[in-house]
Design a protein around this motif. Structure first.
Motif, mmCIF file in Angstrom:
data_model
loop_
_atom_site.group_PDB
_atom_site.id
_atom_site.type_symbol
_atom_site.label_atom_id
_atom_site.label_comp_id
_atom_site.label_asym_id
_atom_site.label_seq_id
_atom_site.Cartn_x
_atom_site.Cartn_y
_atom_site.Cartn_z
ATOM 1 N N LYS A 197 -21.909 20.033 15.113
ATOM 2 C CA LYS A 197 -21.929 20.603 13.753
ATOM 3 C C LYS A 197 -22.061 19.496 12.708
ATOM 4 O O LYS A 197 -22.814 19.626 11.743
ATOM 5 C CB LYS A 197 -20.623 21.360 13.471
ATOM 6 C CG LYS A 197 -20.643 22.800 13.935
ATOM 7 C CD LYS A 197 -19.407 23.502 13.376
ATOM 8 C CE LYS A 197 -19.260 24.872 14.002
ATOM 9 N NZ LYS A 197 -17.943 25.450 13.753
ATOM 10 N N GLY A 198 -21.299 18.417 12.902
ATOM 11 C CA GLY A 198 -21.340 17.290 11.966
ATOM 12 C C GLY A 198 -22.703 16.615 11.983
ATOM 13 O O GLY A 198 -23.275 16.316 10.925
ATOM 14 N N ALA A 216 -20.540 20.458 4.716
ATOM 15 C CA ALA A 216 -20.847 19.614 3.546
ATOM 16 C C ALA A 216 -20.979 18.137 3.904
ATOM 17 O O ALA A 216 -21.236 17.300 3.025
ATOM 18 C CB ALA A 216 -19.755 19.788 2.484
ATOM 19 N N LEU A 217 -20.829 17.793 5.199
ATOM 20 C CA LEU A 217 -20.829 16.380 5.602
ATOM 21 C C LEU A 217 -22.108 15.656 5.171
ATOM 22 O O LEU A 217 -22.056 14.526 4.682
ATOM 23 C CB LEU A 217 -20.612 16.276 7.122
ATOM 24 C CG LEU A 217 -20.602 14.873 7.716
ATOM 25 C CD1 LEU A 217 -19.525 13.997 7.092
ATOM 26 C CD2 LEU A 217 -20.398 14.932 9.242
ATOM 27 N N GLU A 236 -28.141 15.659 9.602
ATOM 28 C CA GLU A 236 -29.604 15.697 9.771
ATOM 29 C C GLU A 236 -30.256 16.638 8.754
ATOM 30 O O GLU A 236 -31.348 16.353 8.258
ATOM 31 C CB GLU A 236 -29.949 16.077 11.214
ATOM 32 C CG GLU A 236 -29.659 14.902 12.159
ATOM 33 C CD GLU A 236 -29.895 15.218 13.626
ATOM 34 O OE1 GLU A 236 -29.957 16.419 13.974
ATOM 35 O OE2 GLU A 236 -30.005 14.244 14.417
ATOM 36 N N ARG A 237 -29.551 17.738 8.433
ATOM 37 C CA ARG A 237 -30.073 18.658 7.413
ATOM 38 C C ARG A 237 -30.247 17.959 6.062
ATOM 39 O O ARG A 237 -31.112 18.315 5.267
ATOM 40 C CB ARG A 237 -29.105 19.839 7.217
ATOM 41 C CG ARG A 237 -29.429 21.068 8.050
ATOM 42 C CD ARG A 237 -28.790 22.325 7.460
ATOM 43 N NE ARG A 237 -27.409 22.171 7.056
ATOM 44 C CZ ARG A 237 -26.353 22.245 7.878
ATOM 45 N NH1 ARG A 237 -26.529 22.473 9.161
ATOM 46 N NH2 ARG A 237 -25.129 22.086 7.418
ATOM 47 N N LEU A 265 -11.765 22.968 12.466
ATOM 48 C CA LEU A 265 -11.997 22.000 13.539
ATOM 49 C C LEU A 265 -10.729 21.737 14.356
ATOM 50 O O LEU A 265 -10.789 21.129 15.422
ATOM 51 C CB LEU A 265 -12.509 20.671 12.971
ATOM 52 C CG LEU A 265 -13.754 20.698 12.092
ATOM 53 C CD1 LEU A 265 -14.167 19.289 11.719
ATOM 54 C CD2 LEU A 265 -14.907 21.399 12.806
ATOM 55 N N THR A 266 -9.573 22.145 13.824
ATOM 56 C CA THR A 266 -8.313 21.826 14.522
ATOM 57 C C THR A 266 -7.823 22.989 15.392
ATOM 58 O O THR A 266 -6.848 22.843 16.126
ATOM 59 C CB THR A 266 -7.190 21.453 13.523
ATOM 60 O OG1 THR A 266 -6.856 22.604 12.732
ATOM 61 C CG2 THR A 266 -7.621 20.326 12.594
#
Ligand SMILES: [Fe+2]
Length: 383
Positions: A50-51, A21-22, A56-57, A179-180
């Protein structure tokens, strides 16, 4: 009771897979260009890509600054500012551990307000508006994502400068437990102890207030109940999520009540003997808890009560000494040292450490006032 002024400045977006969702989140801010600030370890784990792909999307022109080092320096910030000047971002994304998030904040200060990092050492030194920032933590530790402070070291003197400004607070903290999961075990250990210490220190500071206590208490429940779990089962996503949320809540507690003597004692250990922050805080904290008990025993008992009230926390026996022992036991389980000697600390330098510790800002918020002699005695107890 202390007076307080509580305004959450950071929107929390939590959930596994939320990194996707970034782009939408940055778009909502109206940003057309983003600078992502990350470090080589996080990039190698694939999280940064991924971010960047999510941004870019959403049609956002995205550039990457990958030059962050552990304990970011003024040089790291300067290199990032150079890129920011070239690409003119409208949003900054700090994607990584505390180092990436703090470096992004440092870049934000200089890119929007000019000058040098030392100009922002202290609180509220930025006069002009700053860029919106999104923090995407990949560790559960510093809580930088929910605080307005950046810790940047002077590249020459290695002095850590705490630069705080409400305008530097992240607009959004994107908390994705997935991510962790890839953190190396030592990073899980060091950051987990740091977060746990934030919950315990903020719970008793002289600035504590009803708002900070709510965050400290919930941070303690989440962190104390899940730290051993993530050490034993690193891929337990629920436990990882609890740690991540706990670290962010502890960050909100810091924002509203500051820290105490364990952090004051830790900073010189990092500056002079290169002891990692989580290890340095953890080794001192049990001694600080015993020292503070004279002033805030009832306050610590509140946490013990919390742990014995049907919550999934470990049962702590033996009152406040039991709480100090719990921290030592966590250090032990995390493979960290409970003594200063194995960390290469020179016993002859303890007075020098104490003279630096007393000058640390956080020493002033410890619930029991600390003199240089008190701090020296605490180092000696930990030796
Ligand atoms: Fe810390």
């Amino acid at each position: 009771m202390n007076s307080f002024d509580f305004q959450p400045r950071t929107r929390l977006v939590f959930g596994p897979g939320k990194i996707e969702a970034l782009g939408e989140l940055a778009s909502e801010m109206g940003a057309r260009r983003a600078l992502v600030v990350s470090d080589p370890g996080v990039i190698a784990a694939g999280h940064t890509a991924k971010g960047v792909a999510a941004l870019e999307r959403a049609g956002i022109e995205t550039h990457l600054f990958d030059g962050v080092h552990e304990n970011p320096t003024t040089d790291d910030v300067a290199a990032g500012v150079k890129l920011a000047k070239r690409y003119d971002p409208e949003v900054l994304v700090g994607l990584g551990g505390g180092s990436s998030m703090d470096c992004a904040k440092g870049i934000n200060f200089l890119f929007t307000n000019g000058g040098e990092v030392k100009d922002y050492w202290g609180v509220g030194k930025a006069l002009r508006p700053m860029l919106p920032m999104i923090a995407v933590p990949t560790t559960a530790g510093t809580g930088s994502e929910t605080q307005s402070f950046a810790l940047i070291s002077d590249a020459k003197t290695h002095v850590k400068m705490a630069c705080g400004d409400k305008k530097a607070s992240c607009r959004i903290a994107l908390l994705d437990p997935e991510l962790t999961v890839t953190q190396p075990p030592r990073i899980t250990a060091l950051t987990g102890i740091d977060a746990l210490s934030h919950a315990l220190e903020t719970f008793v500071t002289s600035r504590r207030n009803p708002a900070s206590l709510a965050f400290s208490r919930e941070a303690w429940r989440l962190l104390a109940g899940n730290f051993a779990k993530v050490l034993q089962q690193p891929d337990d996503l629920d436990a990882r999520g609890s740690m991540l949320l706990g670290a962010s809540f502890a960050g909100m507690a810091i924002e509203n009540s500051m820290l105490g003597a364990a952090h004051a004692l830790a900073n010189p250990l990092t500056t002079i003997f290169d002891v990692p922050h989580g290890q340095a805080v953890g080794v001192m904290l049990p001694h600080v808890i015993r020292f503070n008990a004279a002033e805030v025993e009832h306050q610590y008992h509140d946490l013990l009560h919390e742990s014995q009230n049907g919550s999934p926390l470990p049962k702590l026996q033996g009152g406040v000494p039991g709480l100090a022992d719990f921290v030592s036991d966590m250090l032990h389980q995390a493979g960290l040292s409970t003594k200063l000697r194995p960390l290469g600390v020179d016993p002859l330098k303890l007075p020098q450490l104490a003279s630096q510790a007393v000058k640390q800002w956080t020493a002033g918020f410890n619930p029991r006032p600390v003199s240089e002699e008190d701090l020296l005695a605490l180092y000696q107890q930990a030796f």
